[in-house]
Scaffold this active site. Sequence first.
Site, mmCIF file in Angstrom:
data_model
loop_
_atom_site.group_PDB
_atom_site.id
_atom_site.type_symbol
_atom_site.label_atom_id
_atom_site.label_comp_id
_atom_site.label_asym_id
_atom_site.label_seq_id
_atom_site.Cartn_x
_atom_site.Cartn_y
_atom_site.Cartn_z
ATOM 1 N N GLU A 152 0.827 -1.203 0.000
ATOM 2 C CA GLU A 152 0.000 0.000 0.000
ATOM 3 C C GLU A 152 0.864 1.256 0.000
ATOM 4 O OE1 GLU A 152 -3.722 -0.307 0.815
ATOM 5 O OE2 GLU A 152 -3.773 -2.054 2.122
ATOM 6 N N GLY A 153 1.956 1.233 0.745
ATOM 7 C CA GLY A 153 2.861 2.366 0.726
ATOM 8 C C GLY A 153 3.486 2.579 -0.634
#
Length: 950
Positions: free
Chosen positions: A873-874
């Site tokens: 997600e980062g």
Amino acid sequence: MALRKIWLNLNGADRMMVCDPEKDTLADVLRRVGLTGVKLGCKTGQCGVCSVILEGEVVRSCIKKIKDVPDFSKIVTIEGIGTPTNLHPLQQAWITYGGVQCGFCSPGFIVSAKGLLDQNPNPTREEVRHWFTVHRNACRCTGWKPLVDAVMEAAKVMRGEATMEDITFKAPPDGRIYGTNVPRPAALAKVTGLCDYGDDIKLKMPPGTLHLAIVQPGLNHAVIKGIDCSEAEKMPGVVKVITSKDIKGTNRIMLPVAHPRSKADGFERPIIADTKVFRYGDVVAVVAAETEERARAAAKKVKLDLEELPAYMSYLDAVAPGATEIHEGIPNEYLRMPLFKGEDTRDVLAESDYVVEGSFYSTSQPHLIMEPDVTQAYIDEDGNVCIHNKTLALLFPLITLAPGLGLPDGKIRVIENPTGASFGSSISPASSALAAACTLALDGAPVTLTMSYAEHNAFSGKRAAHYSNARMGCDKNGKITGFEFDFAYDHGAYTEMAAILASKAIRFAGFSYNIPNVRALARVGFSNQTFGTAYRSYGNSQAYTMSEAIVDMLAEKAGIDPFEFRYINLARPGDTNINSYPFKEYPFTTLMDRLRPLYEEAKARAEAQSTPEKKRGVGLAFGGYNVTGGPADHAEVALELNEDGTITHYNTWEDQGQGGDVGTLVLTHESLRELNLDYRQIKLVQNDTAQCPQTGPAGANRSHYMAGNATINAAKKLLNAMRKDDGTYRTHAEMVAEGIPTKYLGVFDTTDITVDLDPNTGVGDPTPVYNYAVFLAEVEVEVATGKTKVVAMKMIYDIGAIGSIQAVEGQAYGALTHSIGFALSEKYIDNNKYSSLVRCGFLYADDIPDDIYLESVPSPRKTAPFGSVGCCEGFQSAGHVAVINAINNAAGVRIYDLPATPDKVKAAMEAKAQGKELKPEKYFLGSDLFEALDDIAENPVESTGPDMAL
């Protein structure tokens, strides 16, 4: 029906078959004879998962009519290229170099690559990428680079310059696989075409299985006055047409909005639409028939009496004065989350040396996976409604569907099929609900539902669009003094996980910087678009669209290089985040220090290569994401010692292609290192709720961290039980003889290491750890057309130690590809014009740079398993803003509403030439920001507990 007998030479053998020359495609015929390595995705020739070699040429078999295939044509499918015991170099290279993630597209790519190397045994990287582009081989997981790597390495073997051993993974001498490129356990089946995805399982269901076809009215907002199924029910092979009247429960998906300020409870979504249609993809009826063809024919005969209502196709329309409620009794803007930090920003910004403001928009982004929704349901041997699909949250159907279906709790079982990617879309329990409702309405008959790509695209949720207004100020030295923003997520027709989404804006806007004073509000509201759902970097991508743009704008206003401006404001030890808590780690300056020389090189390159016709530019953005779902996140796994000395790991770490299998493997092997196991002695039993403990959803970067810590806990228990007084270990037989259990449950929970967000202030510390990434984009803008091409991407990141290099880098390449699409081309509007990959702005290999640089700079993690945390997600958090900032650097124009399509960029450049700037007016988001914040301050509420930050 006039049928045709045909002989085909399939993978070297002549085979006879009978087909319908007017209806059958080559893909239909090949799959019917058992060659299910030929996958079906879009069925329109846009994804290439069905690629085969026909008389030496790569073709997409889904659009090749069998009537156009001559007798005795020579056809090669993936099954004819190599087998599990005799792999082709391309198959081995796909395994070794990360070509396999979800694997759904792998057979088509390998076949296509074989066609290329047959014609050109020594291609350049550019020729490989162009071949995949012109043959429409589409991948959404890998970002293309690993695929090109695999082709180049396999070509060396085929030219005799390397051996198969050279391109095969070898474990290090010490046997440790943590932090290596150990292959995914599922890769072998995927590269040989033997992995059965949902549509393949459909072909293997028992006799009597009924095929489902959905009825979607194709309106965004309407009252359902009547449904006439009589003609459809008379169609050949039809068993029943299921409507909401056939559902014995509440006919609602019960997914609460767990926040005390929400005016919606989360129970507004029907399983099958009953009183109203709220969006284009709603389902009002489902036909069950003996074949899919007959079910689809009958679905066209269902007659709907609908009263069309005004449709609010954006959040702005839905909250405009005079708009009526989309869901009766619930305001269209139904949730507000405040954020207060430091002093009142109105006073702070009034005294700041430099202040900028802007309004920003990002569109609804489609996931654009290759495999559309496929679901099976039946009654299992224990009387459970058993659901097979591609869910990334096996828990969700268990906790959200029983009341709606009229079932007692505990009578639902969920199994994840091998999955052709998701990126978040399959977190929704909606397709599970449909299939379960139908098998119940059909007295327990097994059912299978395959959606067309257009149906799937309309049915599934998307990344929520957003609108925001923001102001930021700094002093004369460039130090940020204050930040205020009003942020609205357009959550579409339903509330699915709305509270989680809202929290992202007030946690991650301005992430990585020391900002002493903040006033902000996150809002969520309905519209008649499709619903907002999970998508990699859920909620954060929208927040960074605003905050990383306005940081660039403020740097420009202050006359400071955007790199230096960020560096000045990076959080250092002792600084707090915008939620008034210390950062978990402070890797910010370290990451930027490593990026600095790359940034300087990129700037010099852009200056040297810019021309009046094609402008070059460089952009930056800082991103990151939380790890775990927040307070009260919980995970369980089990480890069992087997009779032969092997270990079985049981979990529900859903594998959407991100690496749930290899993650489980490396964590288990590392946790049991003292047993000196070969990693092939670890067996995996995953993703069946009847066999495995609940490990939790594969989202929020949580799985590696949560499952990893639970695995360590289980391993300690097992090792303690096996360990003798002399330090040696008991065998399975000795454990049994001594009455010692051989299976142990491992548990991990975040309750004691997190602090929920205060619903009145936004103060809190909801997750125990984070990941961090800084992005650099190099772009070229064509002045005449406004077309932007990303020529290079770089990402320096910190996720702690790396457990699987292949899985982590694969997520990085794929995420950066999605980010480029989000920045430049991808969008979804809820209508029939956005029914395919191409119409939604999908980018092929030629559109994505081969120059992608990744570098891990790890910092210690106190609570992480072996120092590792989740990453995906980062990796997709802010790369898109680096692209937008690079356009501004290249062409001197800022695009405030994404995507930055050529027409927008060209219009902005033309306006600039006339001394103007094209920017949106300040958005009306439902009320004045400070009036809303004052009202919240005057009317505090009590927290509903840790669930609100899931």
